[in-house]
Design a protein around this motif. Structure first.
Motif, short mmCIF file in Angstrom:
data_model
loop_
_atom_site.label_atom_id
_atom_site.label_comp_id
_atom_site.label_asym_id
_atom_site.label_seq_id
_atom_site.Cartn_x
_atom_site.Cartn_y
_atom_site.Cartn_z
N THR A 1 47.33 55.23 47.01
CA THR A 1 48.78 55.06 47.15
C THR A 1 49.51 56.39 47.06
OG1 THR A 1 48.96 54.72 44.77
CG2 THR A 1 48.74 52.75 46.14
N MET A 2 48.80 57.46 46.71
CA MET A 2 49.41 58.78 46.59
C MET A 2 48.61 59.80 47.39
SD MET A 2 50.34 58.83 42.52
CE MET A 2 48.79 58.13 42.00
N SER A 3 49.26 60.88 47.71
CA SER A 3 48.60 61.96 48.43
C SER A 3 47.61 62.67 47.50
CB SER A 3 49.66 62.95 48.92
OG SER A 3 49.08 64.17 49.28
N TYR A 4 46.43 63.01 48.04
CA TYR A 4 45.49 63.81 47.25
C TYR A 4 45.93 65.27 47.26
CZ TYR A 4 41.20 65.78 45.38
OH TYR A 4 40.30 66.45 44.57
N ARG A 5 46.44 65.74 48.40
CA ARG A 5 46.93 67.12 48.50
C ARG A 5 48.02 67.15 49.56
NH1 ARG A 5 49.03 71.54 48.23
NH2 ARG A 5 48.06 73.57 48.65
N THR A 6 49.18 67.69 49.23
CA THR A 6 50.28 67.87 50.17
C THR A 6 50.58 69.36 50.25
OG1 THR A 6 51.26 65.71 49.71
CG2 THR A 6 52.71 67.38 50.65
N ARG A 7 50.33 69.93 51.39
CA ARG A 7 50.63 71.35 51.60
C ARG A 7 51.91 71.46 52.43
NH1 ARG A 7 51.73 76.33 50.37
NH2 ARG A 7 51.53 77.79 52.11
N ILE A 8 52.92 72.14 51.89
CA ILE A 8 54.21 72.31 52.56
C ILE A 8 54.30 73.77 53.01
CG2 ILE A 8 56.70 72.02 52.40
CD1 ILE A 8 56.14 70.29 49.85
N ARG A 9 54.23 73.99 54.30
CA ARG A 9 54.36 75.35 54.83
C ARG A 9 55.80 75.53 55.29
NH1 ARG A 9 56.12 78.91 59.05
NH2 ARG A 9 54.63 80.62 59.23
N LEU B 1 48.75 66.82 55.10
CA LEU B 1 48.49 65.78 54.11
C LEU B 1 47.02 65.41 54.05
CD1 LEU B 1 51.45 63.36 54.99
CD2 LEU B 1 51.46 65.25 53.35
N THR B 2 46.51 65.29 52.84
CA THR B 2 45.15 64.80 52.63
C THR B 2 45.22 63.49 51.87
OG1 THR B 2 44.29 67.06 52.52
CG2 THR B 2 42.89 65.33 51.62
N SER B 3 44.72 62.41 52.50
CA SER B 3 44.66 61.11 51.83
C SER B 3 43.23 60.83 51.42
CB SER B 3 45.15 60.01 52.78
OG SER B 3 44.88 58.74 52.22
N ASP B 4 43.09 60.32 50.20
CA ASP B 4 41.76 59.92 49.71
C ASP B 4 41.66 58.40 49.65
OD1 ASP B 4 39.26 60.93 49.00
OD2 ASP B 4 39.63 60.68 46.86
N GLY B 5 42.52 57.74 50.45
CA GLY B 5 42.51 56.27 50.47
C GLY B 5 43.22 55.68 49.27
N PRO C 1 52.37 51.83 49.78
CA PRO C 1 51.33 51.65 50.81
C PRO C 1 50.07 52.46 50.50
CG PRO C 1 53.08 53.07 51.62
CD PRO C 1 53.55 52.55 50.31
N VAL C 2 48.93 51.93 50.89
CA VAL C 2 47.66 52.65 50.75
C VAL C 2 47.31 53.23 52.11
CG1 VAL C 2 45.20 52.44 50.22
CG2 VAL C 2 46.87 51.13 48.91
N MET C 3 47.26 54.56 52.19
CA MET C 3 46.96 55.22 53.46
C MET C 3 45.44 55.41 53.61
SD MET C 3 49.66 55.66 55.17
CE MET C 3 51.26 55.01 54.65
N PRO C 4 44.92 55.19 54.83
CA PRO C 4 43.49 55.41 55.05
C PRO C 4 43.09 56.85 54.72
CG PRO C 4 44.51 54.33 56.95
CD PRO C 4 45.62 54.75 56.04
N ALA C 5 41.87 57.04 54.24
CA ALA C 5 41.39 58.38 53.91
C ALA C 5 41.25 59.22 55.18
CB ALA C 5 40.04 58.29 53.19
N ASN C 6 41.97 60.33 55.21
CA ASN C 6 41.91 61.25 56.35
C ASN C 6 42.84 62.43 56.06
OD1 ASN C 6 41.37 62.31 58.96
ND2 ASN C 6 41.24 60.22 59.78
N GLU C 7 42.93 63.33 57.01
CA GLU C 7 43.87 64.45 56.91
C GLU C 7 44.75 64.44 58.14
OE1 GLU C 7 41.77 68.12 56.34
OE2 GLU C 7 40.72 67.43 54.55
N ALA D 1 53.80 62.98 59.68
CA ALA D 1 52.42 63.18 59.24
C ALA D 1 51.87 61.91 58.58
CB ALA D 1 52.34 64.37 58.27
N VAL D 2 52.69 61.22 57.78
CA VAL D 2 52.25 59.97 57.16
C VAL D 2 52.01 58.90 58.23
CG1 VAL D 2 52.84 58.13 55.53
CG2 VAL D 2 53.46 60.48 55.00
#
Length: 593
Positions: A547-555, A541-545, A519-525, A284-285
């Motif tokens: 170095t950390m995840s804005y929201r990580t949902r683990i199903r 995964l929700t990235s807000d641009g 690493p800085v991940m581009p803003a996206n889901e 996902a990353v």
């Protein structure tokens, strides 16, 4: 859809726009806001007042969305990269899966902080029950009409909603904890089970029912799991599973870890899955980063994931037979697990929790002599599986205790969100490695073991078959392991080779930032699901641009599997419940996260 019906599953269709057209035709284009993402499915925002109407349509449409795969929330208040999305303080998403289309769709609803209410979806999918309870527990979002909206993972006396952004994420942000005698009594009393709260009667016309506490610490409960049984003699009239004793807040932790440093936390979700837990997360990353890994990385990842599938299934087999009354096999299965661990440890350096996969690759290349160790294991294991089939699957005790016990059909399995061996034991041929290949699984030849009765015996039968197929996959990895690098050459992957940092100033700067900052991940889901040891596991995964995840949902697969227990076991005996619990193959960290 019955257990013996054959359902044709077409090739996987990512970002299937057909359903978008059908929805707009039925409800009007103005009803929906389409969100671009890297999730591999259409993401549609709908107004709250149309939600149940839209969900019901998707449940009944031609080639219906038969499974509510996931349901959860997001605190949107601190998110900065929301261009083009409806205004929202909080949002709730519904991830739906269609097998006849072999594609998914996600429905989202925007909510304002002063009005956190939604209608319940339990009338559309029964498994919405636990998911809605968890969303209320974590975010304080209410679901009108829900049969029992109470705490799910947190204790009943807990204050606050932990996944809100304004809720502390570290112990140091709280006052020191103390437990005096009065508070202890209060906590103990809060755990007392009151049948009336669950609509249960304490007795019938001629006798009282007995209420039995199984767990939260009991060998055949497979972890810190509590299930309260309403009994009429030995017969189970009803039961209430209670989870949360193993909850560590993994999704909250993800908001405070860099994309790279969260990898070890994934190992501890299904703590018998090892590196297989890393796989959906790093995939996902990599989607967020736009990284394509070398073929060698795919083969290495597949090989190690299948080693852990065997490890998991050996433990399952030994403890399952122990649950129904046979002592010896568990010692043999642990002996064989030791042989597999010898290979895993030689390759990764660790045993249960290697945390060995990396964004863009693996931690290091295969060591010299890895092929000899894998060959020794492949030469040893098939004859052992033949012995297990003779000692276990043909064992009269196992057959007597499990055949015809805790059976359910394909339709019921899909309604409750059952995946993995529990679904394939009903006769449905759906395995993500074939249906939606990832990480190079399309390059391997293997079969999908199936059964037809959907009972406790058939679930074991499928697991035994899966071990044989894992050996086939590992054999192909051994024979056809590609040459090449063990990680991608990409600035957002693991640090570059040291010799390059000494030659290029840009590479040295990248190296410094990757290690010190991450690493800085581009803003996206983005989203990735895999066929894990116990069913389908995924990371959203929700990235807000950052170095950390804005929201990580683990199903996780085990969560819906435990929710299904009352629907399957009512009317059975207590001894049948023990066999049923053993047949599910769950661990509580996979449930509670």
């Amino acid at each position: 859809m019955t257990a013996d019906s054959v359902l044709y599953i077409p090739p996987y269709k990512a970002d299937d726009q057909d359903i978008v057209v059908e929805l707009k035709t039925r409800f009007g284009a103005e009803t929906f806001t389409l969100q671009p993402s890297l999730t591999g499915m259409p993401v549609l925002w709908v107004p709250r007042e149309r939600l149940i109407e839209v969900l019901s349509f998707l449940r009944q449409v031609s080639k219906p969305y038969v499974m509510l795969y996931d349901l959860h929330g997001v605190d949107e208040r601190l998110r900065t990269q929301r261009q083009g999305l409806p205004a929202a303080d909080f949002s709730v998403f519904y991830h739906l899966m269609s097998l006849e289309r072999n594609s998914d769709v996600m429905i989202k609803v925007a909510l304002k902080e002063g009005d956190l209410n939604l209608p319940t979806a339990t009338s559309v999918w029964p498994n919405a029950n636990w998911y809605e309870r968890e969303v209320w527990d974590m975010y304080g979002i209410s679901f009108t009409g829900h049969p029992h909206l109470t705490r799910m993972l947190m204790p009943p006396t807990w204050e606050g909603h932990p996944l809100r952004k304004d809720y502390p994420a570290r112990a140091t942000e709280f006052d020191p904890y103390s437990l005096n005698a009065a508070k202890q009594d209060l906590e103990q009393e809060a755990l007392r089970f009151k049948p009336e709260d669950w609509g249960m009667k304490r007795g019938g016309a001629h006798e009282d029912y007995m209420f039995l506490n199984l767990g939260p610490n009991h060998p055949s409960a497979h972890g810190a799991f509590r299930i309260i049984l309403q009994l009429d003699g030995e017969e189970i009239v009803d039961c209430v599973p209670e989870i949360g004793y193993h909850h560590r807040g993994a999704e909250k932790m993800a908001e405070r870890q860099s994309w790279h440093s969260f990898i070890p936390y994934t190992d501890r979700i299904d703590y018998l899955g090892g590196v297989m837990n890393n796989l959906p997360y790093v995939l996902a990353v990599e989607k967020l980063a736009g990284i394509k890994v070398p073929d060698r990385v795919d083969f290495i990842r597949v090989m190690m994931a299948e080693f852990f599938r065997i490890q998991n299934h050996l433990l399952y087999l030994g403890t399952y037979i122990q649950d129904v009354g046979a002592m010896t096999p568990v010692f043999f299965t642990f002996t064989d697990r030791q042989r597999a661990y010898k290979v895993i440890e030689a390759i990764t350096g660790f045993r249960m929790h290697p945390a060995w996969y990396r964004i863009g690759g693996v931690a290091h290349d295969l060591p010299r002599g890895w092929d000899r160790l894998v060959r020794e294991f492949l030469d040893w294991m098939p004859k052992r599986l033949a012995e297990y089939e003779k000692a276990a699957l043909k064992n009269s005790i196992l057959i007597g205790r499990t055949k015809g016990v805790a059976a359910y059909n394909t339709k019921e399995a899909l309604e409750w969100g059952v995946t993995g061996a529990g679904l394939r034991a009903t006769g449905l041929d759906f395995d993500l490695r074939k249906a939606r290949p990832y990480s190079g699984y399309q390059n391997f030849e293997f079969e999908i073991p199936l059964a037809v009765n959907g009972d406790a015996y058939d679930r074991c039968l499928v697991k035994m078959g899966e071990m044989r197929e894992s050996l086939r996959i590992i054999e192909q990895c051994l024979k056809h392991m590609p040459e090449g690098p063990y990680k991608a050459d990409h600035p957002l992957t693991t640090p570059p080779p040291k010799e390059r940092t000494l030659q290029h100033i840009e590479t040295m700067i990248t190296h410094f930032l990757q290690v010190s900052w991450g690493p800085v991940m581009p803003a996206n889901e983005s989203f990735q699901m895999i066929e894990a040891t116990k069913g389908i596991n995924s990371y959203y995964l929700t990235s807000d641009g950052s170095t950390m995840s804005y929201r990580t949902r683990i199903r996780t697969p085990s969560f819906p599997h435990l929710q299904q227990i009352p629907a399957v076991i009512r009317g059975s005996m207590v001894a049948d419940l023990i066999a049923y619990l053993g047949s599910i193959d769950f661990v509580m960290a996979d449930v509670d996260r």
